[in-house]
Enzyme design. Structure first.
Site, short mmCIF file in Angstrom:
data_model
loop_
_atom_site.label_atom_id
_atom_site.label_comp_id
_atom_site.label_asym_id
_atom_site.label_seq_id
_atom_site.Cartn_x
_atom_site.Cartn_y
_atom_site.Cartn_z
N TYR A 142 -6.34 96.30 109.64
CA TYR A 142 -4.91 95.48 109.47
C TYR A 142 -4.71 94.92 110.73
O TYR A 142 -4.33 93.47 110.60
CB TYR A 142 -4.40 96.42 108.58
N ASN A 171 7.78 98.42 108.93
CA ASN A 171 8.36 99.46 108.26
C ASN A 171 9.47 98.83 107.58
O ASN A 171 10.66 99.82 107.55
CB ASN A 171 8.65 100.88 108.92
N ARG A 269 -2.99 111.68 109.44
CA ARG A 269 -3.58 110.38 109.02
C ARG A 269 -4.18 110.01 110.57
O ARG A 269 -3.32 109.93 111.54
CB ARG A 269 -2.90 109.44 108.40
#
Ligand code: UD1
Length: 331
Positions: A142, A171, A269
């Site tokens: 991305y 965010n 993650r």
């Protein structure tokens, strides 16, 4: 007045930008494939075209018919964490889609191209906050796609004189966010989990940090860049200054929702641990100064979320790489 095409204008950030552009008196056309957005988000005063930025004949026709002065390009598949596992899909939407718009922009005399990149372009840095001078080395597909388009814009400026403005938001949260999307936008995910009586899922130990940016501090600045020359041919971080850890965020979201801070920790993650940015540069050119405190933004979003209820988002069909895919995304 500028005839503006807003791609992704049925989405969360895009629909707020479309609102802000209309308020500034610009006629707005929205192009959106409704993959993540919602037709109801499109302001009534905007014209709506249902279609994808990847559809070159459609984009060419639209730009030839409307003779836009400005394109504000927000359409993207923006699940940064998932992008590692859907590389072809990511680059098709986020690079080829952008270049399809650039071709049409150059061929039909668009003057200005406003692009929403992301602070994903920076990658990991020990020296924080990130400034526009911080070297970029994106770590996921991305971020790589977003940076490729930034470079392409510079090349288009040099050869064809197409004006550009690049924003690197981060965010962003607030009303109209798709809280059913299981792959991104942690605040929406947490609120949706609370509505369903489930624990909030934190990847890793929750010590990673982000600066969560309220939509009303972001969308009006993007709209402002359509007018005048102050933002031209430059790059701006955009969003909130104040970072919070994920553990702090979970407590604040629970508070805003009037729920117990019930969390479960999942395996970490693959991601940048600490990412927050300085906004001194954008403050130098934008008239807007204030930052919505996290508790205020969360309580406004919580009120909207309670009115709209929980959502079950569709799982992504066609994940390209299953190896190392987080277990939470396998189900
Ligand atoms: C990234 C970009 C951001 C961009 C966004 C677009 C960075 C640093 N940020 O956000 O600029 O606007 O993509 O979608 O490049 N998390 C949990 N539990 C969950 C979901 C997420 O703990 O169930 C955590 C993640 O591990 C991460 C944080 O919440 O630390 C934010 O995640 P997410 O909302 O997906 O956005 P980013 O990947 O930071």
């Amino acid at each position: 007045m500028s005839r503006v095409l807003v791609t992704g204008g049925a989405g969360f950030i895009g629909s707020h930008v479309a609102d802000a552009l209309l308020q500034r008196g610009h006629p707005v056309t929205v192009l959106d494939d409704l993959s993540g957005g919602d037709r109801d988000n499109v302001p009534a005063a905007a014209s709506f075209v249902h279609g994808s930025v990847v559809d070159a004949p459609l984009v060419d026709r639209l730009c030839a018919e409307h003779k836009f002065d400005t394109i504000v390009h927000l359409a993207a598949y923006a699940a940064e964490g998932l992008s590692h596992f859907i590389k072809r899909f990511n680059y098709t939407n986020n690079v080829i889609g952008s270049v399809t718009l650039l071709n049409a922009a150059i061929n039909t005399g668009v003057r200005r191209f406003v692009f929403t990149s992301s602070i994903a372009v920076y990658g990991t840095h020990a020296d924080l906050p990130l400034t526009e001078e911080t070297p970029v080395h994106p770590e996921d597909s991305y971020g790589i796609a977003k940076h490729a388009v930034e470079l392409e814009l510079k090349a288009c400026r040099d050869l064809f004189g197409l004006e550009y403005v690049v924003f690197r938001p981060h965010n962003v949260y607030g009303p109209r966010q798709n809280i059913g999307d299981p792959y991104r936008n942690v605040i929406g995910i947490f609120m949706n989990q609370i509505l369903q009586g489930k624990p909030m899922t934190i990847f890793g130990d929750g010590a990673q940090s982000r600066a969560f940016s309220y939509i009303d501090d972001v969308a009006p600045v993007i709209a402002e860049s359509v007018d005048g020359d102050a933002f031209l041919n430059d790059v701006f971080n955009l969003g909130a200054d104040q970072p919070y850890t994920l553990n702090q965020l979970a407590a604040a979201v629970a508070d805003a929702m009037g729920a117990a801070p019930n969390v479960v920790h999942l395996a970490p993650r693959s991601e940048v641990q600490h990412a927050y940015a300085s906004h001194a540069k954008v403050r130098g050119v934008s008239g807007r100064r204030d930052e919505t405190p996290l508790a205020d933004g969360l309580s406004r979003m919580a009120a909207w979320v309670r009115r709209h209820g929980a959502r079950t988002g569709a799982r992504f069909e066609g994940i390209e790489i299953l190896r190392n895919l987080p277990a939470a995304w396998r189900v």
